[in-house]
Design a protein around this motif. Structure first.
Motif, PDB file in Angstrom:
ATOM      1  N   ARG A 251       0.849  -1.069   0.153  1.00 49.30           N
ATOM      2  CA  ARG A 251       0.175  -0.035   0.081  1.00 49.30           C
ATOM      3  C   ARG A 251       1.010   1.232  -0.007  1.00 49.30           C
ATOM      4  NH1 ARG A 251      -1.423   4.008   2.948  1.00 49.30           N
ATOM      5  NH2 ARG A 251      -0.198   3.466   4.484  1.00 49.30           N
ATOM      6  N   ARG A 252       2.013   1.377   0.852  1.00 47.58           N
ATOM      7  CA  ARG A 252       2.987   2.310   0.850  1.00 47.58           C
ATOM      8  C   ARG A 252       3.770   2.499  -0.355  1.00 47.58           C
ATOM      9  NH1 ARG A 252       5.711   1.953   6.927  1.00 47.58           N
ATOM     10  NH2 ARG A 252       3.711   1.551   8.045  1.00 47.58           N
ATOM     11  N   SER A 253       3.883   1.283  -1.076  1.00 49.97           N
ATOM     12  CA  SER A 253       4.693   1.591  -2.439  1.00 49.97           C
ATOM     13  C   SER A 253       4.238   0.481  -3.064  1.00 49.97           C
ATOM     14  CB  SER A 253       6.083   1.644  -2.067  1.00 49.97           C
ATOM     15  OG  SER A 253       6.784   1.672  -3.396  1.00 49.97           O
ATOM     16  N   PRO A 254       3.149   0.696  -4.283  1.00 52.71           N
ATOM     17  CA  PRO A 254       2.961  -0.469  -5.249  1.00 52.71           C
ATOM     18  C   PRO A 254       4.012  -0.847  -6.060  1.00 52.71           C
ATOM     19  CG  PRO A 254       1.638   1.519  -5.541  1.00 52.71           C
ATOM     20  CD  PRO A 254       2.417   1.764  -4.244  1.00 52.71           C
ATOM     21  N   VAL A 255       4.928   0.207  -6.193  1.00 52.34           N
ATOM     22  CA  VAL A 255       5.919   0.219  -7.323  1.00 52.34           C
ATOM     23  C   VAL A 255       7.144  -0.174  -6.622  1.00 52.34           C
ATOM     24  CG1 VAL A 255       5.217   1.643  -9.290  1.00 52.34           C
ATOM     25  CG2 VAL A 255       6.722   2.592  -7.157  1.00 52.34           C
ATOM     26  N   SER A 256       8.156  -0.836  -6.957  1.00 52.45           N
ATOM     27  CA  SER A 256       9.485  -1.211  -6.331  1.00 52.45           C
ATOM     28  C   SER A 256      10.063   0.186  -5.563  1.00 52.45           C
ATOM     29  CB  SER A 256      10.562  -1.824  -7.375  1.00 52.45           C
ATOM     30  OG  SER A 256      11.372  -2.385  -6.572  1.00 52.45           O
ATOM     31  N   SER A 257      10.674  -0.348  -4.566  1.00 48.93           N
ATOM     32  CA  SER A 257      11.484   0.672  -3.303  1.00 48.93           C
ATOM     33  C   SER A 257      12.345   0.144  -3.019  1.00 48.93           C
ATOM     34  CB  SER A 257      10.252   0.898  -2.647  1.00 48.93           C
ATOM     35  OG  SER A 257      10.093  -0.231  -1.766  1.00 48.93           O
ATOM     36  N   PRO A 258      13.118   0.609  -2.104  1.00 46.22           N
ATOM     37  CA  PRO A 258      14.328   0.051  -1.442  1.00 46.22           C
ATOM     38  C   PRO A 258      13.782  -0.849  -0.618  1.00 46.22           C
ATOM     39  CG  PRO A 258      14.552   2.561  -1.223  1.00 46.22           C
ATOM     40  CD  PRO A 258      13.228   2.038  -1.930  1.00 46.22           C
ATOM     41  N   PHE A 259      12.573  -0.945   0.101  1.00 47.37           N
ATOM     42  CA  PHE A 259      12.257  -2.355   0.847  1.00 47.37           C
ATOM     43  C   PHE A 259      12.030  -3.621   0.046  1.00 47.37           C
ATOM     44  CE2 PHE A 259       8.520  -4.880   1.782  1.00 47.37           C
ATOM     45  CZ  PHE A 259       8.884  -5.174   3.367  1.00 47.37           C
ATOM     46  N   TRP A 260      11.338  -3.200  -1.389  1.00 47.70           N
ATOM     47  CA  TRP A 260      11.312  -4.481  -2.045  1.00 47.70           C
ATOM     48  C   TRP A 260      12.364  -4.734  -2.871  1.00 47.70           C
ATOM     49  CZ3 TRP A 260       7.101  -7.190  -1.101  1.00 47.70           C
ATOM     50  CH2 TRP A 260       5.961  -6.481  -0.835  1.00 47.70           C
ATOM     51  N   ARG A 488       0.811  -6.187 -15.243  1.00 52.79           N
ATOM     52  CA  ARG A 488       0.022  -5.168 -15.347  1.00 52.79           C
ATOM     53  C   ARG A 488       0.429  -3.904 -16.305  1.00 52.79           C
ATOM     54  NH1 ARG A 488      -3.513  -3.036 -11.389  1.00 52.79           N
ATOM     55  NH2 ARG A 488      -2.907  -4.868  -9.840  1.00 52.79           N
ATOM     56  N   ALA A 489      -0.611  -3.265 -17.063  1.00 51.13           N
ATOM     57  CA  ALA A 489      -0.128  -2.696 -18.236  1.00 51.13           C
ATOM     58  C   ALA A 489       0.732  -1.359 -17.747  1.00 51.13           C
ATOM     59  CB  ALA A 489      -1.432  -2.293 -18.971  1.00 51.13           C
ATOM     60  N   SER A 490       0.325  -0.994 -16.667  1.00 47.29           N
ATOM     61  CA  SER A 490       1.414   0.499 -16.260  1.00 47.29           C
ATOM     62  C   SER A 490       2.591  -0.092 -15.789  1.00 47.29           C
ATOM     63  CB  SER A 490       0.350   1.022 -14.929  1.00 47.29           C
ATOM     64  OG  SER A 490       0.364   0.060 -13.869  1.00 47.29           O
ATOM     65  N   HIS A 491       3.051  -1.631 -15.741  1.00 48.34           N
ATOM     66  CA  HIS A 491       4.209  -1.699 -15.432  1.00 48.34           C
ATOM     67  C   HIS A 491       4.817  -2.602 -16.599  1.00 48.34           C
ATOM     68  CE1 HIS A 491       3.960  -1.708 -10.797  1.00 48.34           C
ATOM     69  NE2 HIS A 491       3.071  -1.529 -11.091  1.00 48.34           N
ATOM     70  N   ARG A 492       4.630  -2.043 -17.787  1.00 49.36           N
ATOM     71  CA  ARG A 492       5.038  -2.857 -18.840  1.00 49.36           C
ATOM     72  C   ARG A 492       6.351  -2.447 -19.401  1.00 49.36           C
ATOM     73  NH1 ARG A 492       1.845   1.506 -19.950  1.00 49.36           N
ATOM     74  NH2 ARG A 492       2.246   3.059 -21.492  1.00 49.36           N
ATOM     75  N   ALA A 493       7.083  -1.528 -18.786  1.00 47.18           N
ATOM     76  CA  ALA A 493       8.424  -1.043 -19.235  1.00 47.18           C
ATOM     77  C   ALA A 493       9.217  -2.302 -18.798  1.00 47.18           C
ATOM     78  CB  ALA A 493       8.985   0.197 -18.523  1.00 47.18           C
ATOM     79  N   PHE A 506      12.865  -8.056 -18.029  1.00 45.17           N
ATOM     80  CA  PHE A 506      13.112  -7.503 -16.777  1.00 45.17           C
ATOM     81  C   PHE A 506      12.238  -6.428 -16.476  1.00 45.17           C
ATOM     82  CE2 PHE A 506      14.882  -4.893 -13.507  1.00 45.17           C
ATOM     83  CZ  PHE A 506      14.988  -5.514 -12.381  1.00 45.17           C
ATOM     84  N   HIS A 507      11.188  -6.430 -15.670  1.00 40.90           N
ATOM     85  CA  HIS A 507      10.371  -5.145 -15.394  1.00 40.90           C
ATOM     86  C   HIS A 507      10.898  -4.582 -14.224  1.00 40.90           C
ATOM     87  CE1 HIS A 507       7.522  -6.383 -18.722  1.00 40.90           C
ATOM     88  NE2 HIS A 507       7.600  -7.409 -18.177  1.00 40.90           N
ATOM     89  N   PRO A 508      11.406  -3.366 -14.223  1.00 45.76           N
ATOM     90  CA  PRO A 508      11.860  -2.659 -12.975  1.00 45.76           C
ATOM     91  C   PRO A 508      10.856  -2.288 -11.889  1.00 45.76           C
ATOM     92  CG  PRO A 508      12.023  -1.023 -14.998  1.00 45.76           C
ATOM     93  CD  PRO A 508      11.689  -2.548 -15.537  1.00 45.76           C
ATOM     94  N   HIS A 509       9.664  -2.188 -12.580  1.00 46.37           N
ATOM     95  CA  HIS A 509       8.457  -1.684 -11.650  1.00 46.37           C
ATOM     96  C   HIS A 509       8.558  -0.533 -10.718  1.00 46.37           C
ATOM     97  CE1 HIS A 509       6.774  -5.843 -12.694  1.00 46.37           C
ATOM     98  NE2 HIS A 509       7.628  -6.127 -12.308  1.00 46.37           N
ATOM     99  N   THR A 510       9.603   0.229 -11.309  1.00 48.36           N
ATOM    100  CA  THR A 510       9.664   1.471 -10.659  1.00 48.36           C
ATOM    101  C   THR A 510       8.661   2.654 -10.934  1.00 48.36           C
ATOM    102  OG1 THR A 510      11.155   2.279 -12.415  1.00 48.36           O
ATOM    103  CG2 THR A 510      12.323   1.231 -10.604  1.00 48.36           C
ATOM    104  N   ARG A 511       7.874   2.656 -11.696  1.00 46.67           N
ATOM    105  CA  ARG A 511       6.640   3.756 -11.952  1.00 46.67           C
ATOM    106  C   ARG A 511       5.566   3.020 -12.596  1.00 46.67           C
ATOM    107  NH1 ARG A 511      10.389   4.368 -16.077  1.00 46.67           N
ATOM    108  NH2 ARG A 511       9.305   4.759 -18.183  1.00 46.67           N
ATOM    109  N   GLN A 512       4.605   3.777 -12.370  1.00 44.88           N
ATOM    110  CA  GLN A 512       3.431   3.171 -13.000  1.00 44.88           C
ATOM    111  C   GLN A 512       2.832   4.310 -14.308  1.00 44.88           C
ATOM    112  OE1 GLN A 512       0.502   3.315  -9.549  1.00 44.88           O
ATOM    113  NE2 GLN A 512       0.481   1.062  -9.666  1.00 44.88           N
ATOM    114  N   GLU A 513       2.974   3.716 -15.401  1.00 43.11           N
ATOM    115  CA  GLU A 513       2.716   4.563 -16.647  1.00 43.11           C
ATOM    116  C   GLU A 513       1.045   3.987 -17.072  1.00 43.11           C
ATOM    117  OE1 GLU A 513       5.889   4.692 -19.468  1.00 43.11           O
ATOM    118  OE2 GLU A 513       6.526   3.113 -18.541  1.00 43.11           O
ATOM    119  N   LYS A 514       0.126   4.923 -16.518  1.00 41.81           N
ATOM    120  CA  LYS A 514      -1.051   4.668 -16.705  1.00 41.81           C
ATOM    121  C   LYS A 514      -1.618   4.704 -18.252  1.00 41.81           C
ATOM    122  CE  LYS A 514      -2.138   3.669 -12.381  1.00 41.81           C
ATOM    123  NZ  LYS A 514      -3.068   4.559 -11.576  1.00 41.81           N
TER     124      LYS A 514
END
Length: 588
Positions: A251-260, A488-493, A506-514
């Motif tokens: 919930r705090r970070s649905p994209v990748s983060s230092p925690f993930w 997920r389409a917003s994680h397609r990069a 390899f998907h970095p999952h660092t941002r959501q591209e709606k």
């Protein structure tokens, strides 16, 4: 070292005597179980075993962890140790867990002593062969200090300290190994990457290496998987403890983060010999095992791909233990026993239906250098080798588990597919600015019937045919429908130079591209590894849908996802013309 960000924790239940194998805290207690001991009405001991209970191990930050040490009782010879590392409880055994599973995962009580830490090696098997088995309550579990970190840097640092502390004990020959399935395998990647000098070999059997991308957020799609079951039914710790709350951290970070990112092991740093086992049939560990093979940077590595459920393979396949003895005898005892002659890569080809898999197929490498990647284009319900079809727009209801778009290819000659499939799809959704796409590869018989693979040999099960299994007994542990890809389409990069293979982006999952509603986007979806044989007349089916297309794992323990994360409305696949939607399949 502490986690890179402050995690959220959720409460866990305190240990209760008699629950999950827990007994009263007893530091300093030593006992000898005699030959013939059978305290759990299971597998009797063949020789006496000494148990040192609740041995205190002090970490570099002063935290105290507690371990049980099992070793031969009638020998003064210095021996190696094999570490069983997880937060499941050091006396939580397979006898506690397996009754929760369909058919006990076909593991009879007579194959277990009850001394084994769940998913770890059984002292009754290993101590008579001159090994010590170390069962640890990791930080925050049982009576150990602190909070439970699920893999990551802190857990790895503790593992380093424990390996070195065990190696210095007066009964140890200085060599420590690690073994076990699942959680006990995942931890090996992290600890080995820290390179403790006394860690001489690891055997991660079914171990993911990135719990964001392979368990909780496959393709950017969040699922609690089996974690709520684990935290509610298995994990226990001191009143002051807790376990990392994955749902809150997402919930705090649905994209990748230092925690993930702390939950992704750096497999390029593993220097000790490695014996990997994996399978198509795992819903969590498949790609971690493959990344381990591809990224461990040295030649002292072996991979064996199986066709059976991991706990059955660990506890009820004697040939598995025979091989593991050879591996550890070589690297923990220094015996020149010919282990190096073992083929580096052995694979399985699933047959599906009531036919058992073909195992121990020797390959030169994985993926096999001779692999032919054949691209099939989605066209009017078929998979065509030619991209010249006219444009079409195919819809499915993303909210229904029974709605999917299907494309099929019928083989005209026997074929074997082993490797990494990939889907390239041009997709749109008019209802939302984000959506998740699921792809599964199914096998059909000559009559068009979708088939399943049984994860146990038939002789071990109560059925003679998959058709005899009632729906209530169909679970991810006993049945495999086919390899799945999720995005997920917003994680397609994706980042090509970080991909383990062109077939697995390899998907970095660092941002959501709606995605603006109705806009067409290209999705490259890595599908988890497959090894399947097809006879002439049998069919390969690719299904694209908006709901998880296989058998979900333990979903009854988890609450539904928030509505804004769910698929809504119709999804559209754009095929033909300028939209070359396709699937790329690995033929060998």
């Amino acid at each position: 070292m502490p986690p890179p960000v402050q995690p959220a924790y959720k409460r866990i239940k305190p240990p209760q005597i008699g629950e999950n194998g827990y007994v009263d805290f007893q530091p300093g207690k030593t006992e000898v179980l005699p030959a013939g001991w059978n305290g759990f009405n299971a597998k009797p001991l063949t020789s006496p075993i000494r148990i040192d209970h609740d041995v205190e191990l002090v970490m570099r930050d002063g935290a105290r962890l507690y371990a049980d040490i099992y070793r031969p009782a009638e020998s003064d010879e210095k021996i190696p140790a094999v570490l069983s590392w997880s937060f499941y409880g050091k006396k939580y055994s397979a006898l506690d867990m397996l009754p929760m599973c369909v058919w006990n995962c076909c593991v009879p009580r007579s194959d277990l002593s009850g001394l084994e830490k769940f998913e770890g090696l059984d002292p009754a098997t290993w101590c008579p062969r001159g090994y010590a088995i170390i069962s640890v309550d990791t930080r925050g579990a049982g009576n150990s200090d602190g909070f439970i970190g699920v893999m990551g840097a802190q857990d790895a640092e503790d593992g380093y300290d424990v390996v070195e502390a065990i190696a210095k004990m007066d009964w140890c020959n200085g060599a420590v190994g690690m073994a076990g399935n699942s959680a006990l395998a995942i931890s090996q990647w992290f600890i080995a990457a820290k390179q403790p000098p006394s860690l001489k070999a690891i055997a991660p059997w079914e171990g993911s290496g990135d719990i964001y991308r392979e368990q909780f957020c496959r393709g950017g799609w969040f699922s609690m998987s089996n974690f709520d079951l684990i935290t509610n039914e298995i994990v226990r710790g001191p009143a002051s403890s807790g376990i990392e709350d994955m749902e809150e951290m997402y919930r705090r970070s649905p994209v990748s983060s230092p925690f993930w990112e702390d939950k992704r092991a750096d497999l390029t740093r593993v220097k000790c010999p490695v014996y990997i086992r994996g399978s198509d049939v795992s819903s969590i560990h498949t790609m971690g095992s493959i990344r381990g093979w591809l990224e461990v940077p040295h030649k002292q590595k072996w991979i064996q791909w199986g066709s059976k459920q991991e706990w059955y393979e660990l506890y009820s396949c004697p040939e598995s233990m025979d091989e593991l003895f050879l591996f550890f005898d070589r690297y923990l005892k220094g015996k020149q026993n010919g282990w190096e002659e073992t083929p580096k890569v052995r694979w399985s080809a699933l047959q599906f239906g009531d036919r058992e898999a073909i195992d121990n197929i020797v390959l030169e490498d994985f993926p096999a250098p001779s692999t032919q990647y054949r691209e099939f284009f989605l066209s009017n319900g078929t998979l065509s080798s030619q991209p010249n079809s006219p444009y079409e727009k195919i819809a499915y209801d993303s909210e229904s588990s029974s709605s999917f778009a299907e494309f099929s290819y019928t083989f005209d000659q026997p074929s074997r597919l082993i490797g990494l499939p990939k889907a390239v799809l041009y997709m749109s959704c008019e209802e939302r600015d984000d959506f998740t796409v699921f792809v599964i590869i199914r096998k059909k018989d000559k009559n068009g019937k979708p088939l399943m693979h049984l994860n146990f040999p038939f002789h071990a099960t109560p059925v003679k045919s998959i058709d005899d299994i009632p729906e209530k007994e169909q679970a991810s542990l006993n049945l495999h429908l086919g390899s799945v890809g999720i995005l997920r389409a917003s994680h397609r990069a994706f980042v090509a130079d970080k991909s383990i293979h062109p077939q697995f982006p390899f998907h970095p999952h660092t941002r959501q591209e709606k995605v603006p509603p109705g806009e067409i986007v290209k999705l490259e979806i890595g599908i988890w590894a497959m090894g399947v044989d097809f006879d002439a007349g049998e069919t390969l089916s690719v299904r694209v849908s908006g709901q998880f297309p296989s058998i979900a794992e333990y979903k009854t323990w988890s609450k539904p996802r928030p509505e804004h994360e769910l698929n809504h409305g119709k999804h559209f696949i754009h095929c033909g013309g300028e939209y070359r939607s396709s699937v790329i399949l690995p033929f060998i």
